[in-house]
Design a protein around this motif. Structure first.
Motif, PDB file in Angstrom:
ATOM      1  N   VAL A  51      41.923  34.948  39.092  1.00  0.00           N
ATOM      2  CA  VAL A  51      42.356  33.819  38.251  1.00  0.00           C
ATOM      3  C   VAL A  51      43.773  34.059  37.741  1.00  0.00           C
ATOM      4  CG1 VAL A  51      41.943  32.689  36.030  1.00  0.00           C
ATOM      5  CG2 VAL A  51      40.052  33.057  37.603  1.00  0.00           C
ATOM      6  N   ALA A  52      44.059  35.295  37.329  1.00  0.00           N
ATOM      7  CA  ALA A  52      45.403  35.622  36.838  1.00  0.00           C
ATOM      8  C   ALA A  52      46.441  35.455  37.945  1.00  0.00           C
ATOM      9  CB  ALA A  52      45.429  37.045  36.290  1.00  0.00           C
ATOM     10  N   VAL A  53      46.084  35.859  39.153  1.00  0.00           N
ATOM     11  CA  VAL A  53      47.006  35.708  40.288  1.00  0.00           C
ATOM     12  C   VAL A  53      47.199  34.228  40.609  1.00  0.00           C
ATOM     13  CG1 VAL A  53      47.278  36.111  42.765  1.00  0.00           C
ATOM     14  CG2 VAL A  53      46.552  37.977  41.280  1.00  0.00           C
ATOM     15  N   ALA A  54      46.121  33.474  40.581  1.00  0.00           N
ATOM     16  CA  ALA A  54      46.200  32.043  40.890  1.00  0.00           C
ATOM     17  C   ALA A  54      47.065  31.302  39.874  1.00  0.00           C
ATOM     18  CB  ALA A  54      44.804  31.439  40.930  1.00  0.00           C
ATOM     19  N   SER A  55      47.022  31.755  38.617  1.00  0.00           N
ATOM     20  CA  SER A  55      47.831  31.102  37.588  1.00  0.00           C
ATOM     21  C   SER A  55      49.286  31.571  37.640  1.00  0.00           C
ATOM     22  CB  SER A  55      47.249  31.370  36.203  1.00  0.00           C
ATOM     23  OG  SER A  55      47.403  32.731  35.863  1.00  0.00           O
ATOM     24  N   GLY A  56      49.545  32.640  38.392  1.00  0.00           N
ATOM     25  CA  GLY A  56      50.912  33.133  38.534  1.00  0.00           C
ATOM     26  C   GLY A  56      51.361  34.034  37.399  1.00  0.00           C
ATOM     27  N   ASP A  57      50.430  34.471  36.573  1.00  0.00           N
ATOM     28  CA  ASP A  57      50.753  35.329  35.429  1.00  0.00           C
ATOM     29  C   ASP A  57      50.689  36.796  35.854  1.00  0.00           C
ATOM     30  OD1 ASP A  57      51.179  36.478  33.009  1.00  0.00           O
ATOM     31  OD2 ASP A  57      49.466  35.544  31.988  1.00  0.00           O
ATOM     32  N   LYS A  58      51.862  37.361  36.122  1.00  0.00           N
ATOM     33  CA  LYS A  58      51.919  38.727  36.645  1.00  0.00           C
ATOM     34  C   LYS A  58      51.407  39.753  35.632  1.00  0.00           C
ATOM     35  CE  LYS A  58      55.025  42.091  38.697  1.00  0.00           C
ATOM     36  NZ  LYS A  58      56.396  42.455  39.004  1.00  0.00           N
ATOM     37  N   ASP A  59      51.791  39.594  34.365  1.00  0.00           N
ATOM     38  CA  ASP A  59      51.366  40.559  33.344  1.00  0.00           C
ATOM     39  C   ASP A  59      49.850  40.562  33.176  1.00  0.00           C
ATOM     40  OD1 ASP A  59      53.970  41.345  32.869  1.00  0.00           O
ATOM     41  OD2 ASP A  59      54.280  39.845  31.294  1.00  0.00           O
ATOM     42  N   ALA A  60      49.267  39.378  33.112  1.00  0.00           N
ATOM     43  CA  ALA A  60      47.808  39.282  32.971  1.00  0.00           C
ATOM     44  C   ALA A  60      47.109  39.851  34.202  1.00  0.00           C
ATOM     45  CB  ALA A  60      47.390  37.833  32.756  1.00  0.00           C
ATOM     46  N   ALA A  61      47.695  39.621  35.366  1.00  0.00           N
ATOM     47  CA  ALA A  61      47.110  40.133  36.603  1.00  0.00           C
ATOM     48  C   ALA A  61      47.132  41.661  36.618  1.00  0.00           C
ATOM     49  CB  ALA A  61      47.856  39.585  37.808  1.00  0.00           C
ATOM     50  N   LEU A  62      48.230  42.246  36.160  1.00  0.00           N
ATOM     51  CA  LEU A  62      48.328  43.707  36.128  1.00  0.00           C
ATOM     52  C   LEU A  62      47.342  44.312  35.135  1.00  0.00           C
ATOM     53  CD1 LEU A  62      52.194  44.197  36.374  1.00  0.00           C
ATOM     54  CD2 LEU A  62      50.483  44.785  38.097  1.00  0.00           C
ATOM     55  N   VAL A  63      47.189  43.671  33.988  1.00  0.00           N
ATOM     56  CA  VAL A  63      46.226  44.154  32.991  1.00  0.00           C
ATOM     57  C   VAL A  63      44.805  44.052  33.541  1.00  0.00           C
ATOM     58  CG1 VAL A  63      45.209  43.654  30.735  1.00  0.00           C
ATOM     59  CG2 VAL A  63      47.688  43.669  31.003  1.00  0.00           C
ATOM     60  N   ALA A  64      44.501  42.925  34.180  1.00  0.00           N
ATOM     61  CA  ALA A  64      43.166  42.724  34.754  1.00  0.00           C
ATOM     62  C   ALA A  64      42.911  43.724  35.886  1.00  0.00           C
ATOM     63  CB  ALA A  64      43.024  41.298  35.266  1.00  0.00           C
ATOM     64  N   ARG A  88      29.324  42.405  36.109  1.00  0.00           N
ATOM     65  CA  ARG A  88      30.597  42.938  35.611  1.00  0.00           C
ATOM     66  C   ARG A  88      31.607  43.041  36.751  1.00  0.00           C
ATOM     67  NH1 ARG A  88      34.036  43.278  31.980  1.00  0.00           N
ATOM     68  NH2 ARG A  88      34.891  45.265  31.372  1.00  0.00           N
ATOM     69  N   LEU A  89      31.144  43.494  37.903  1.00  0.00           N
ATOM     70  CA  LEU A  89      32.006  43.619  39.077  1.00  0.00           C
ATOM     71  C   LEU A  89      32.582  42.259  39.468  1.00  0.00           C
ATOM     72  CD1 LEU A  89      32.419  46.005  41.364  1.00  0.00           C
ATOM     73  CD2 LEU A  89      30.974  44.491  42.671  1.00  0.00           C
ATOM     74  N   LYS A  90      31.733  41.254  39.504  1.00  0.00           N
ATOM     75  CA  LYS A  90      32.179  39.904  39.862  1.00  0.00           C
ATOM     76  C   LYS A  90      33.165  39.358  38.837  1.00  0.00           C
ATOM     77  CE  LYS A  90      27.882  38.510  42.114  1.00  0.00           C
ATOM     78  NZ  LYS A  90      26.721  37.617  41.965  1.00  0.00           N
ATOM     79  N   ASN A  91      32.875  39.576  37.552  1.00  0.00           N
ATOM     80  CA  ASN A  91      33.747  39.054  36.502  1.00  0.00           C
ATOM     81  C   ASN A  91      35.116  39.729  36.508  1.00  0.00           C
ATOM     82  OD1 ASN A  91      31.799  37.273  35.658  1.00  0.00           O
ATOM     83  ND2 ASN A  91      31.062  38.573  34.001  1.00  0.00           N
ATOM     84  N   LEU A  92      35.142  41.036  36.756  1.00  0.00           N
ATOM     85  CA  LEU A  92      36.415  41.753  36.815  1.00  0.00           C
ATOM     86  C   LEU A  92      37.255  41.260  37.993  1.00  0.00           C
ATOM     87  CD1 LEU A  92      35.056  45.312  36.051  1.00  0.00           C
ATOM     88  CD2 LEU A  92      36.664  44.051  34.623  1.00  0.00           C
ATOM     89  N   THR A  93      36.599  41.076  39.124  1.00  0.00           N
ATOM     90  CA  THR A  93      37.297  40.581  40.312  1.00  0.00           C
ATOM     91  C   THR A  93      37.828  39.175  40.063  1.00  0.00           C
ATOM     92  OG1 THR A  93      35.830  41.895  41.701  1.00  0.00           O
ATOM     93  CG2 THR A  93      37.050  40.140  42.783  1.00  0.00           C
ATOM     94  N   LYS A  94      37.000  38.363  39.449  1.00  0.00           N
ATOM     95  CA  LYS A  94      37.394  36.984  39.172  1.00  0.00           C
ATOM     96  C   LYS A  94      38.576  36.932  38.207  1.00  0.00           C
ATOM     97  CE  LYS A  94      35.489  32.572  37.640  1.00  0.00           C
ATOM     98  NZ  LYS A  94      34.293  31.895  37.105  1.00  0.00           N
ATOM     99  N   ALA A  95      38.589  37.824  37.221  1.00  0.00           N
ATOM    100  CA  ALA A  95      39.685  37.845  36.250  1.00  0.00           C
ATOM    101  C   ALA A  95      41.019  38.107  36.940  1.00  0.00           C
ATOM    102  CB  ALA A  95      39.418  38.902  35.186  1.00  0.00           C
ATOM    103  N   VAL A 147      47.653  41.180  43.895  1.00  0.00           N
ATOM    104  CA  VAL A 147      48.567  41.168  42.747  1.00  0.00           C
ATOM    105  C   VAL A 147      50.006  41.395  43.206  1.00  0.00           C
ATOM    106  CG1 VAL A 147      49.193  42.394  40.622  1.00  0.00           C
ATOM    107  CG2 VAL A 147      46.807  41.849  41.080  1.00  0.00           C
ATOM    108  N   SER A 148      50.178  42.207  44.234  1.00  0.00           N
ATOM    109  CA  SER A 148      51.537  42.507  44.700  1.00  0.00           C
ATOM    110  C   SER A 148      52.229  41.280  45.285  1.00  0.00           C
ATOM    111  CB  SER A 148      51.514  43.635  45.730  1.00  0.00           C
ATOM    112  OG  SER A 148      50.932  43.187  46.934  1.00  0.00           O
TER     113      SER A 148
END
Length: 88
Positions: free
Chosen positions: A37-50, A27-34, A83-84
């Motif tokens: 991945v959101a940061v790599a895709s450039g999706d700020k909203d998804a990154a903040l939620v994750a 779970r720890l690895k998956n949360l970190t990966k999420a 994320v910042s």
């Protein structure tokens, strides 16, 4: 295998703990990966939620004794720093 009653109990406890810790570790690895991945895709909203989800879960792992408080804070801090970079 264990021959004594107490050794059998310890073996059962070890199996339970191993399964529980494997779940937390995954779970720890998956949360970190999420978050990554959101940061790599450039999706700020998804990154903040994750990041919010990761923060909540990491601190719940602390209360369960899987992580130390400082470790959880360090991991969350590094993810927040990542994320910042999207905001800038």
């Amino acid at each position: 295998m264990a021959n004594h009653k107490s050794a059998e109990k310890r073996a059962r406890q070890t199996i339970k703990r191993t399964e529980r810790n494997r779940f937390y570790r995954t779970r720890l690895k998956n949360l970190t990966k999420a978050v990554r991945v959101a940061v790599a895709s450039g999706d700020k909203d998804a990154a903040l939620v994750a990041l919010k989800d990761a923060n909540k879960n990491f601190h719940s792992f602390v209360s369960k004794g899987f992580l130390k408080k400082e470790t959880a804070s360090r991991k969350v801090s590094r993810l927040a720093k990542l994320v910042s970079t999207l905001a800038a």
